[in-house]
Design an enzyme around this catalytic site. Structure first.
Site, PDB file in Angstrom:
ATOM      1  N   ASP A   1      -2.436  -4.174   7.991  1.00  0.00           N
ATOM      2  CA  ASP A   1      -3.595  -4.964   8.144  1.00  0.00           C
ATOM      3  C   ASP A   1      -3.561  -6.294   7.970  1.00  0.00           C
ATOM      4  O   ASP A   1      -4.664  -6.900   7.554  1.00  0.00           O
ATOM      5  CB  ASP A   1      -4.387  -4.156   7.331  1.00  0.00           C
ATOM      6  CG  ASP A   1      -5.209  -2.897   7.492  1.00  0.00           C
ATOM      7  OD1 ASP A   1      -4.956  -2.646   8.865  1.00  0.00           O
ATOM      8  OD2 ASP A   1      -5.641  -1.811   6.948  1.00  0.00           O
TER       9      ASP A   1
ATOM     10  N   ARG B   1      -3.291  -1.499   1.123  1.00  0.00           N
ATOM     11  CA  ARG B   1      -3.257  -2.862   1.254  1.00  0.00           C
ATOM     12  C   ARG B   1      -3.196  -3.824   0.024  1.00  0.00           C
ATOM     13  O   ARG B   1      -3.180  -4.978  -0.329  1.00  0.00           O
ATOM     14  CB  ARG B   1      -4.787  -3.316   1.527  1.00  0.00           C
ATOM     15  CG  ARG B   1      -5.195  -2.662   3.023  1.00  0.00           C
ATOM     16  CD  ARG B   1      -6.517  -3.302   3.644  1.00  0.00           C
ATOM     17  NE  ARG B   1      -6.154  -4.569   3.995  1.00  0.00           N
ATOM     18  CZ  ARG B   1      -7.081  -5.225   4.708  1.00  0.00           C
ATOM     19  NH1 ARG B   1      -8.423  -4.843   4.638  1.00  0.00           N
ATOM     20  NH2 ARG B   1      -6.908  -6.719   5.164  1.00  0.00           N
TER      21      ARG B   1
ATOM     22  N   ARG C   1     -16.407  -1.177  -0.983  1.00  0.00           N
ATOM     23  CA  ARG C   1     -15.191  -1.967  -1.181  1.00  0.00           C
ATOM     24  C   ARG C   1     -15.215  -2.526  -2.481  1.00  0.00           C
ATOM     25  O   ARG C   1     -14.991  -2.192  -3.768  1.00  0.00           O
ATOM     26  CB  ARG C   1     -14.699  -2.728  -0.086  1.00  0.00           C
ATOM     27  CG  ARG C   1     -14.492  -2.019   1.252  1.00  0.00           C
ATOM     28  CD  ARG C   1     -13.270  -1.159   0.938  1.00  0.00           C
ATOM     29  NE  ARG C   1     -12.841  -0.264   2.319  1.00  0.00           N
ATOM     30  CZ  ARG C   1     -11.947  -0.683   3.110  1.00  0.00           C
ATOM     31  NH1 ARG C   1     -11.378  -1.905   3.043  1.00  0.00           N
ATOM     32  NH2 ARG C   1     -11.691  -0.154   4.266  1.00  0.00           N
TER      33      ARG C   1
ATOM     34  N   HIS D   1     -17.861  -3.573   4.903  1.00  0.00           N
ATOM     35  CA  HIS D   1     -17.750  -4.848   4.199  1.00  0.00           C
ATOM     36  C   HIS D   1     -18.912  -5.754   4.639  1.00  0.00           C
ATOM     37  O   HIS D   1     -19.524  -5.373   5.639  1.00  0.00           O
ATOM     38  CB  HIS D   1     -16.482  -5.684   4.835  1.00  0.00           C
ATOM     39  CG  HIS D   1     -15.298  -5.541   4.017  1.00  0.00           C
ATOM     40  ND1 HIS D   1     -13.828  -5.465   4.690  1.00  0.00           N
ATOM     41  CD2 HIS D   1     -14.843  -5.048   2.854  1.00  0.00           C
ATOM     42  CE1 HIS D   1     -12.948  -5.272   3.890  1.00  0.00           C
ATOM     43  NE2 HIS D   1     -13.677  -5.113   2.479  1.00  0.00           N
TER      44      HIS D   1
ATOM     45  N   CYS E   1     -13.032 -10.819  10.670  1.00  0.00           N
ATOM     46  CA  CYS E   1     -11.977 -10.309   9.872  1.00  0.00           C
ATOM     47  C   CYS E   1     -10.617 -10.751  10.036  1.00  0.00           C
ATOM     48  O   CYS E   1      -9.763 -11.149   9.006  1.00  0.00           O
ATOM     49  CB  CYS E   1     -11.891  -8.765   9.976  1.00  0.00           C
ATOM     50  SG  CYS E   1     -13.296  -7.764   9.581  1.00  0.00           S
TER      51      CYS E   1
END
Length: 298
Positions: free
Chosen positions: A95, A120, A166, A195, A291
């Site tokens: 990612d 992550r 998140r 997000h 992103c």
């Protein structure tokens, strides 16, 4: 998620099926401001786990196509006069292409990330190593979970901060103390828009101009956005579902997913130039233009 109308939430109702709140063209032409971005090639991009509703490990990723789409985005930024720095991809971190999540940079000060999912975790250190190696000296390693520009959006007046899926609400106070800027907390309620940068985009940071998808937010947060940004461009369901809010603007050019066609004319009506891009392979990981793009604000 269905639309919910609240007495102080009229702008949300106006955006059910199409972009809304179109105002007159600005009296002065818009100008692009050269930007500096940090990106990471999708050399090792794959979907082998699921940490958001977009990720399905049973759907294979065409890595060559993902690389081509990412290179198109990189080339477009450079053709628009922007500087793009590159982060070295790690084969164990698929990612990393979503570079926006690795930190938030304002006034040359770096607030690192602390990821919510263990898959992550190591990305945060990789980003901080890059900053330390490239002359950044004011760096804060966070105590509380925040996923960088995934949940922090910056205008001249505010740092808008997402929470609910998140980033921790405690990260908002941490960011305010570090940056010395007012942080406005916004509650996300639709898991597809996990997000902030999937549901809200800054169009003109100097003028506090944004676009957003009302149904991604709680009623109270919609009321806050309507109060702070009464002239915001409101996205409809289809454009939000195409991740059309996952966009990057330099004050004139708005680089956004090509499938978000309903946003093109409203952006033009406001004097912006839409720049559609195809990042369909990266959408399989739950991200698109923004992103992939972290802004390094001087």
């Amino acid at each position: 998620m269905g639309s919910r109308t609240h007495p102080c939430d009229a702008p949300a109702a106006a955006a059910t099926n199409a972009a809304a709140t179109i105002r007159e063209e600005p009296s002065l032409p818009r100008e692009a401001t050269p930007r500096r971005y940090l990106m990471c090639a999708p050399a090792h991009f794959r979907v082998t786990y699921s940490i958001n509703p977009w990720m399905d490990p049973t759907k294979p990723v065409d890595l060559a196509l993902a690389q081509t789409q990412w290179e198109d985005l990189l080339g477009r930024y450079r053709s628009l006069g922007h500087t793009v720095e590159l982060l070295t991809p790690d084969p164990d971190l698929p990612d990393m292409v979503f570079a926006a999540n690795g930190a938030t940079v304002i006034d040359g000060r770096v607030l690192g990330a602390r990821f919510a999912y263990q898959e992550r975790f190591p990305e945060a250190a990789a980003h901080l190593d890059w900053f330390r190696g490239h002359g950044f000296t004011e760096i804060h390693e966070p105590v509380h979970i925040n996923e960088g520009e995934g949940d922090f959006a910056v205008t001249s007046s505010y740092v808008l901060a997402g929470r609910g899926f998140r980033s921790s609400p405690l990260s908002h106070d941490e960011a305010q103390e570090f940056f010395g800027r007012p942080v406005i907390g916004l509650d996300l309620v639709d898991p597809r828009y996990y997000h902030l940068d999937t549901a809200l985009s800054v169009l003109d940071d100097a003028a506090d101009e944004i676009m957003y998808y009302p149904d991604a937010f709680s009623p109270g947060s919609r009321a806050v956005l309507a109060r702070l940004f009464p002239d915001a461009l409101l996205a409809g369901d289809a454009d939000a579902a195409a991740l059309g809010l996952n966009a990057v603007s330099d004050g004139l050019h708005v680089v956004l997913p090509q499938a978000a066609t309903g946003l093109f004319d409203p952006l033009r009506d406001r004097g912006f130039e839409p720049v559609p891009m195809d990042l369909g392979e990266l959408l399989k990981g739950g991200g698109s233009v923004k992103c992939c793009t972290q802004e390094l604000r001087p």
